[in-house]
Enzyme design. Structure first.
Site, short mmCIF file in Angstrom:
data_model
loop_
_atom_site.label_atom_id
_atom_site.label_comp_id
_atom_site.label_asym_id
_atom_site.label_seq_id
_atom_site.Cartn_x
_atom_site.Cartn_y
_atom_site.Cartn_z
N ASP A 60 8.49 67.31 -8.22
CA ASP A 60 8.14 66.01 -8.22
C ASP A 60 6.78 65.78 -9.10
O ASP A 60 5.54 65.58 -8.36
CB ASP A 60 8.22 65.42 -6.89
CG ASP A 60 7.93 64.01 -6.93
OD1 ASP A 60 8.31 63.34 -8.19
OD2 ASP A 60 7.41 63.27 -5.67
N LYS A 62 5.99 63.82 -11.99
CA LYS A 62 6.06 62.47 -12.56
C LYS A 62 5.40 62.61 -13.98
O LYS A 62 4.35 61.85 -14.22
CB LYS A 62 5.25 61.53 -11.72
CG LYS A 62 5.98 61.29 -10.23
CD LYS A 62 5.21 60.38 -9.37
CE LYS A 62 5.73 60.12 -8.06
NZ LYS A 62 5.86 61.50 -7.28
N LEU A 64 4.35 61.92 -17.68
CA LEU A 64 4.00 60.88 -18.56
C LEU A 64 3.02 61.20 -19.56
O LEU A 64 1.76 61.85 -19.34
CB LEU A 64 3.42 59.69 -17.78
CG LEU A 64 3.20 58.27 -18.80
CD1 LEU A 64 4.53 58.08 -19.67
CD2 LEU A 64 2.60 57.38 -17.96
N ASP A 65 3.63 61.51 -20.96
CA ASP A 65 2.35 61.83 -22.14
C ASP A 65 3.20 61.56 -23.36
O ASP A 65 4.43 60.77 -23.47
CB ASP A 65 2.15 63.11 -21.89
CG ASP A 65 0.71 63.55 -22.36
OD1 ASP A 65 0.32 63.07 -23.50
OD2 ASP A 65 -0.11 64.23 -21.79
#
Length: 233
Positions: A60, A62, A64-65
């Site tokens: 988990d 998450k 974001l990039d």
């Protein structure tokens, strides 16, 4: 198909994580490794060890990039043999992660709205929608991105199922069995109710890992889950 229980190893020591796994024994076969465990308890190595022992692992993280970074990160997690990986449910991010996981058994999950957030929190974050409306948008985008499922509050599970259809996973944190405190969660639900609403996987941490007898607590939740039946293909 029976719903599955995922136990969150939300601890900062690998020794404690391994102790919990040992105490749970054959009662649980699926574990979530989030930030606390990943960074504080050598969670990547722990996850690989659990996979080698025949357990399922949910990282988990998450992600974001930029697209290339997300794609390469998802590919690296796919190489471990993990079952689930979370990314933020933005269309480009979900598509990049799906590309990175191609050819593997890794299923990408898009995180919609955290279960610790309510309508005011969503508004404060700058969205011109309530929590349910934002979840609905993200569910549609996850479906269109072709990923494996989404993470959402059990309160939105029934609505989400109508959007994504019968095949995608709905993974629900914020599960609290009878008698458990909500803690920092705002949109919570009991195990049976979540299953009846359409959830395929329930994530539970504190009510199990902080219980005097984790295996007994897990068995109680599994019993509640069975009473909820199934509503997915």
């Amino acid at each position: 198909m029976a719903a599955e229980l995922i136990v969150g190893l939300d601890v900062s020591s690998r020794a404690r994580a391994e102790e919990i796994v040992s105490l749970l024994g054959d009662t649980v076969s699926f574990y979530k490794i989030g930030y606390q465990c990943f960074y504080g308890a050598d969670g990547l190595a722990l996850g690989k060890a659990l996979i080698a022992a025949g357990k399922k692992v949910f990282f988990d993280l998450k992600l974001l990039d930029i697209d290339n970074t997300v794609e390469k990160g998802a590919a690296a997690i796919a190489a471990t043999g993990a079952h689930f990986l979370t990314v933020h449910a933005y269309p480009k991010t979900m598509r990049a992660a799906r590309k990175g996981a191609e050819g593997s058994n890794l299923s990408i999950l898009g995180v919609t709205v955290l279960t610790s957030m309510d309508d005011q929190d969503v508004k404060d974050a700058g969205y011109a929608r309530d929590a349910a409306g934002l979840v609905a948008l993200r569910a549609q985008q996850a479906r269109d991105a072709g990923i494996g499922g989404i993470v959402a509050s059990p309160h939105e599970a029934e609505m989400v199922r109508t959007i994504i259809g019968p095949k995608m996973a709905i993974v629900t944190p914020g599960i609290r069995p009878a008698g458990s405190a909500a803690g920092d969660q705002k949109r919570v639900m009991g195990p049976a109710e979540a299953i009846a609403a359409g959830a395929t996987h329930l994530v539970v941490a504190r009510p199990i890992i902080e219980a005097p007898d984790p295996a007994e607590a897990a068995r109680g939740i599994l019993s509640e889950m069975q009473s909820g039946g199934t509503r997915f293909a």
